[in-house]
Design an enzyme around this catalytic site. Sequence first.
Site, PDB file in Angstrom:
ATOM      1  N   HIS A   1      -2.930  -4.501   3.356  1.00 31.78           N
ATOM      2  CA  HIS A   1      -3.916  -3.809   4.192  1.00 31.78           C
ATOM      3  C   HIS A   1      -3.433  -3.426   5.589  1.00 31.78           C
ATOM      4  O   HIS A   1      -3.771  -2.354   6.069  1.00 31.78           O
ATOM      5  CB  HIS A   1      -5.246  -4.572   4.310  1.00 31.78           C
ATOM      6  CG  HIS A   1      -6.255  -3.912   5.212  1.00 31.78           C
ATOM      7  ND1 HIS A   1      -6.880  -2.728   4.877  1.00 31.78           N
ATOM      8  CD2 HIS A   1      -6.737  -4.255   6.439  1.00 31.78           C
ATOM      9  CE1 HIS A   1      -7.713  -2.382   5.860  1.00 31.78           C
ATOM     10  NE2 HIS A   1      -7.647  -3.278   6.811  1.00 31.78           N
TER      11      HIS A   1
ATOM     12  N   ASP B   1       0.811  -1.225   0.000  1.00 28.94           N
ATOM     13  CA  ASP B   1       0.000   0.000   0.000  1.00 28.94           C
ATOM     14  C   ASP B   1       0.846   1.278   0.000  1.00 28.94           C
ATOM     15  O   ASP B   1       1.536   1.570   0.989  1.00 28.94           O
ATOM     16  CB  ASP B   1      -0.910   0.034   1.233  1.00 28.94           C
ATOM     17  CG  ASP B   1      -1.717  -1.246   1.438  1.00 28.94           C
ATOM     18  OD1 ASP B   1      -1.211  -2.329   1.067  1.00 28.94           O
ATOM     19  OD2 ASP B   1      -2.822  -1.171   1.991  1.00 28.94           O
TER      20      ASP B   1
ATOM     21  N   ASN C   1      -4.103   3.637  -0.854  1.00 26.98           N
ATOM     22  CA  ASN C   1      -3.938   4.780   0.065  1.00 26.98           C
ATOM     23  C   ASN C   1      -3.132   5.914  -0.554  1.00 26.98           C
ATOM     24  O   ASN C   1      -2.618   6.776   0.148  1.00 26.98           O
ATOM     25  CB  ASN C   1      -3.224   4.345   1.348  1.00 26.98           C
ATOM     26  CG  ASN C   1      -3.895   3.189   2.041  1.00 26.98           C
ATOM     27  OD1 ASN C   1      -3.368   2.071   2.047  1.00 26.98           O
ATOM     28  ND2 ASN C   1      -5.065   3.427   2.608  1.00 26.98           N
TER      29      ASN C   1
ATOM     30  N   HIS D   1      -0.456  -2.711   6.591  1.00 28.03           N
ATOM     31  CA  HIS D   1       0.673  -1.769   6.487  1.00 28.03           C
ATOM     32  C   HIS D   1       1.879  -2.210   7.313  1.00 28.03           C
ATOM     33  O   HIS D   1       2.831  -1.446   7.444  1.00 28.03           O
ATOM     34  CB  HIS D   1       0.261  -0.339   6.861  1.00 28.03           C
ATOM     35  CG  HIS D   1      -0.735   0.270   5.920  1.00 28.03           C
ATOM     36  ND1 HIS D   1      -0.999   1.622   5.863  1.00 28.03           N
ATOM     37  CD2 HIS D   1      -1.535  -0.285   4.981  1.00 28.03           C
ATOM     38  CE1 HIS D   1      -1.913   1.869   4.943  1.00 28.03           C
ATOM     39  NE2 HIS D   1      -2.268   0.716   4.401  1.00 28.03           N
TER      40      HIS D   1
ATOM     41  N   ASN E   1      -9.975  -1.879   0.447  1.00 26.28           N
ATOM     42  CA  ASN E   1     -11.215  -1.327   1.003  1.00 26.28           C
ATOM     43  C   ASN E   1     -11.373   0.169   0.725  1.00 26.28           C
ATOM     44  O   ASN E   1     -12.471   0.703   0.869  1.00 26.28           O
ATOM     45  CB  ASN E   1     -11.294  -1.603   2.506  1.00 26.28           C
ATOM     46  CG  ASN E   1     -10.071  -1.125   3.266  1.00 26.28           C
ATOM     47  OD1 ASN E   1      -8.937  -1.479   2.918  1.00 26.28           O
ATOM     48  ND2 ASN E   1     -10.278  -0.331   4.279  1.00 26.28           N
ATOM     49  N   HIS E   2     -10.296   0.843   0.313  1.00 16.74           N
ATOM     50  CA  HIS E   2     -10.400   2.271  -0.011  1.00 16.74           C
ATOM     51  C   HIS E   2     -10.500   2.530  -1.521  1.00 16.74           C
ATOM     52  O   HIS E   2     -10.249   3.642  -1.970  1.00 16.74           O
ATOM     53  CB  HIS E   2      -9.231   3.047   0.585  1.00 16.74           C
ATOM     54  CG  HIS E   2      -9.244   3.082   2.078  1.00 16.74           C
ATOM     55  ND1 HIS E   2     -10.332   3.537   2.797  1.00 16.74           N
ATOM     56  CD2 HIS E   2      -8.329   2.694   2.998  1.00 16.74           C
ATOM     57  CE1 HIS E   2     -10.068   3.431   4.098  1.00 16.74           C
ATOM     58  NE2 HIS E   2      -8.870   2.918   4.239  1.00 16.74           N
TER      59      HIS E   2
HETATM   60 FE   LIG Z   1      -3.921   0.218   3.063  1.00 13.77          FE
HETATM   61 FE   LIG Z   2      -6.874  -1.378   3.232  1.00 11.78          FE
END
Ligand SMILES: [Fe+2]
Ligand SMILES: [Fe+2]
Length: 259
Positions: A176, A10, A42, A178, A69-70
């Site tokens: 996810h 990410d 992100n 991180h 999810n983003h």
């Molecule tokens: Fe993330």
């Molecule tokens: Fe995520």
Amino acid sequence: MTYGILFLGDVVGEPGRKVVKEGLPRLQDIHQPLFTIVNGENSAAGIGITPKIADEFFSWNIDVITLGNHSFNKREIGPYLDAKAEIVRPINYSARLPGHGHCRLEKDGVSLAVFNLSGRVEMDPVYDDPFAAFDQFDQETDTPHRFVDFHAEATSEKIAMGWHGNGRATAIVGTHTHVTTADERILPGGTAYITDVGMCGPRDSVLGMDRELILRRFRGALPERFEVASTPGVISGVYISVEKETGRAISISRIRFGD
Ligand SMILES: [Fe+2]
Ligand SMILES: [Fe+2]
């Protein structure tokens, strides 16, 4: 004969984009990957991605952007997700949402399927069964070269997905959280696995966000908008070596750059 896949976790905000822009040419020089894949969920101020940022990623010799999810936090990304093949969002979202969950790359005689899946444990309750989604992908994909970004919170769900797809994917890598895990390995069926590759983002932060804001929140302050930390970024990822004839992974190694 082997080829390589470089995958970066990410990318968080401006510090993440900056470190990837600066570090990726060197990583590509060192590892000579055939494919470079980056999770960009992100990349726009810590939440979501914009068309401009996605175009910038592709201009840096990145082949595929995966999300999580983003995916849809920046609303203007919708039409871009529909139009551009090489950006994928979790396939187990509702089919009514924009975009698609897999894509195909052809290079040097290798046809690589890239697949994005989301977990359900400790995630928003909007996803279909990722294990069933994997099975469908397995049945419908006519190449043994298969890269899966499993975007999930729970280590147990990710490890379970590794075993579920063992021998049916070249690589199943987690994103996810991180935070990089130290469990990278080749599963007995020839699937490269790691629970989480970690992030490309500001190191002196809390998961990429400004640490003072997060600390205040944990210590009982009123809610404030979280902001991406402005400290220098580090790159976290993995390099996977793959047998060209079979699509079986031979090795997976963690990459940390910029520390
Ligand atoms: Fe993330
Ligand atoms: Fe995520």
